[in-house]
Design an enzyme around this catalytic site. Structure first.
Site, short mmCIF file in Angstrom:
data_model
loop_
_atom_site.label_atom_id
_atom_site.label_comp_id
_atom_site.label_asym_id
_atom_site.label_seq_id
_atom_site.Cartn_x
_atom_site.Cartn_y
_atom_site.Cartn_z
N ARG A 108 -0.33 -11.85 -11.87
CA ARG A 108 -0.28 -11.55 -10.44
C ARG A 108 -1.64 -11.89 -9.85
O ARG A 108 -2.67 -11.36 -10.28
CB ARG A 108 0.01 -10.06 -10.21
CG ARG A 108 0.01 -9.71 -8.73
CD ARG A 108 0.13 -8.21 -8.52
NE ARG A 108 0.12 -7.90 -7.09
CZ ARG A 108 -0.63 -6.98 -6.53
NH1 ARG A 108 -1.47 -6.26 -7.26
NH2 ARG A 108 -0.57 -6.75 -5.24
N ARG A 148 -4.93 3.22 4.33
CA ARG A 148 -5.20 2.17 5.31
C ARG A 148 -4.57 2.52 6.65
O ARG A 148 -3.46 3.03 6.70
CB ARG A 148 -4.67 0.81 4.84
CG ARG A 148 -5.28 0.31 3.55
CD ARG A 148 -4.78 -1.09 3.25
NE ARG A 148 -5.11 -1.49 1.89
CZ ARG A 148 -4.21 -1.85 0.98
NH1 ARG A 148 -2.92 -1.90 1.29
NH2 ARG A 148 -4.57 -2.19 -0.24
N HIS A 191 2.39 -8.45 -0.71
CA HIS A 191 3.60 -7.87 -1.31
C HIS A 191 4.72 -8.90 -1.40
O HIS A 191 5.90 -8.55 -1.47
CB HIS A 191 4.12 -6.67 -0.49
CG HIS A 191 3.22 -5.48 -0.51
ND1 HIS A 191 3.10 -4.62 0.56
CD2 HIS A 191 2.38 -4.99 -1.47
CE1 HIS A 191 2.24 -3.66 0.27
NE2 HIS A 191 1.79 -3.87 -0.96
N ASN A 217 -1.20 -7.74 -14.58
CA ASN A 217 -1.76 -7.36 -13.27
C ASN A 217 -3.15 -6.80 -13.53
O ASN A 217 -3.31 -5.64 -13.90
CB ASN A 217 -0.86 -6.32 -12.60
CG ASN A 217 -1.31 -5.99 -11.18
OD1 ASN A 217 -2.39 -6.38 -10.75
ND2 ASN A 217 -0.49 -5.27 -10.45
N HIS A 230 8.67 -2.50 2.25
CA HIS A 230 8.03 -2.14 0.98
C HIS A 230 7.10 -0.98 1.28
O HIS A 230 6.06 -1.14 1.93
CB HIS A 230 7.24 -3.33 0.41
CG HIS A 230 6.45 -2.97 -0.81
ND1 HIS A 230 6.86 -3.29 -2.08
CD2 HIS A 230 5.28 -2.30 -0.97
CE1 HIS A 230 5.98 -2.84 -2.96
NE2 HIS A 230 5.01 -2.23 -2.30
N GLU A 274 8.58 -6.21 -9.59
CA GLU A 274 7.67 -7.33 -9.44
C GLU A 274 7.41 -8.03 -10.76
O GLU A 274 7.25 -9.26 -10.80
CB GLU A 274 6.35 -6.86 -8.81
CG GLU A 274 6.52 -6.36 -7.38
CD GLU A 274 5.25 -5.75 -6.81
OE1 GLU A 274 4.47 -6.50 -6.20
OE2 GLU A 274 5.05 -4.53 -6.97
#
Length: 393
Positions: free
Chosen positions: A93, A241, A182, A12, A208, A382
């Site tokens: 990813r 956010r 996600h 990642n 999530h 993940e």
């Protein structure tokens, strides 16, 4: 795959960080992992966990190529040595697959070019993902490089759900539509939830919840709606956010406050959410303040819960039947207070939480046996999902 001990190196790559994990997809055993932070800064930090434990070191790591070299050195020094026990593939990813990539994809020159063409859709993340792919390919030229896209799971969302009511030129020329993110986490959590339920046809809402947060409606293993849109800004209240707001707020602020599009974009992505409500994006800090009776923190907590309940209700109507609600992500897995508050407001669906089950650990059903709606907690994985998709490919 016949070798249960074969491992995939999952990458990642961020703009200033590199997170990695060497994982056996069949068993789920993590053979080594690490995180390099502040890449490009005066001093970078590497934390590596191997068979001998966790080690930490500091040095200057200027770019992705140097970061990958430091990662390999970490494996060599603290195990397992990648030169002696190489992985079978490198799984990356990648944030955005656009409409082109709806599954894990072997990266060749053509695929790399197509991923690069998607940079305008994820300008902060896609270049870093590409730098990671390039650095890994240079270090491991004989290993397959596999891209696993955050958006891929949502490729099954129907047109009525992913189409915005905006001018045709925006949709066709500028690729404006709902993509969702996600996806790897939602795929993992919904798959594990279906296994725990013993129902491949389950209709569920997966929440999530972390510093980034999203909801996903899943019907028989397929994503049919999700809260994030063209970007990860839309939807739930997040760490920094805003989630859903009136789009006209941007024009209003441009007129009355003289803010530019860039300033508004920065504020909505980096200075809003919990940070905008209480000045801190750490949910644990928020919970401590709620417990201490802070009314500002209590309002922020209530806003988060209200938005979650609204999405669950809307997605239940979209699905036509709601069998389960799944909590995943760092906050979803660890905040019993948030789960309790949300489930209490889902009484319409006959949801009843079992405090004893909810106090447990790991993946589990946390609703009462008398509950008409099954509530689950599924820790996300993940990295293992990416590794599984690599070997399936």
């Amino acid at each position: 795959m016949t070798d249960d001990f074969a491992a995939v190196l999952v990458i990642n790559a961020g703009s200033s960080s590199l997170k990695y994990q060497l994982v056996q997809p069949v068993s789920g055993i993590v053979r080594g992992s690490g995180l390099i932070e502040r890449i490009g800064g005066p001093v970078s930090e590497l934390r590596h966990t191997g068979p001998g434990g966790t080690t930490r070191s500091e040095s200057r790591i200027p770019d992705a190529t140097a970061a990958f070299a430091a990662m390999v050195d970490g494996f060599a020094a603290h195990g397992p040595d990648l030169a002696k026990q190489p992985p079978i593939a490198v799984g990356h990813r990648v944030v955005h697959g656009g409409t082109r990539f709806s599954a894990a994809t072997l990266v060749d020159a053509g695929v790399r070019t197509e991923i690069e063409q998607l940079v305008p859709l994820a300008p902060l993340h896609q270049p870093a993902n590409l730098a990671g792919i390039d650095a890994a390919a240079a270090l491991f030229p004989d290993l397959p490089q596999v891209a696993v896209f955050d958006t891929a799971f949502h490729g099954t969302i129907p047109p009525a759900a992913h189409t915005y009511a905006v001018p045709q030129q925006w949709r066709e020329e500028y690729a404006v539509r709902r993509y969702g993110f996600h996806g790897t986490s939602h795929r993992w959590a919904s798959g594990r939830a279906a296994a725990l339920l013993g129902r491949a046809d389950a209709r569920m809402v997966v929440l999530h919840l972390g510093n980034g947060a999203s909801a996903c409606a899943v019907d028989s293993g397929r994503s049919v709606e999700t809260s994030m849109g063209l970007t990860p800004l839309e939807g739930l209240v997040m760490g920094s956010r805003s989630g859903d707001i009136d789009p006209a707020i941007a024009g209003h602020l441009a007129r009355v406050a003289g803010l530019s599009a860039e300033q508004i974009d920065t504020a909505l992505n980096q200075q809003s959410g919990l940070r905008g409500l209480v000045g801190d994006n750490d949910f644990r800090e928020l919970q401590d303040r709620v417990d201490a009776g802070d009314p500002v923190a209590q309002l922020a907590f209530d806003v988060v819960v209200h938005r979650l309940v609204k999405y669950v209700g809307a997605y239940a109507a979209t699905l036509g039947r709601l069998d389960a609600v799944v909590f995943t992500g760092g906050i979803g897995e660890n905040s019993a207070a948030l789960r309790t508050a949300v489930v209490e407001k889902l009484a319409l669906f006959g949801a009843v939480l079992d405090p004893t089950r909810d106090a447990g650990r790991g993946e589990r059903i946390v609703s009462s046996p008398t509950s008409r709606l099954t509530v689950l907690v599924v820790p996300t994985d993940e990295e293992r999902q990416i590794a599984m998709e690599c070997v399936q490919l």
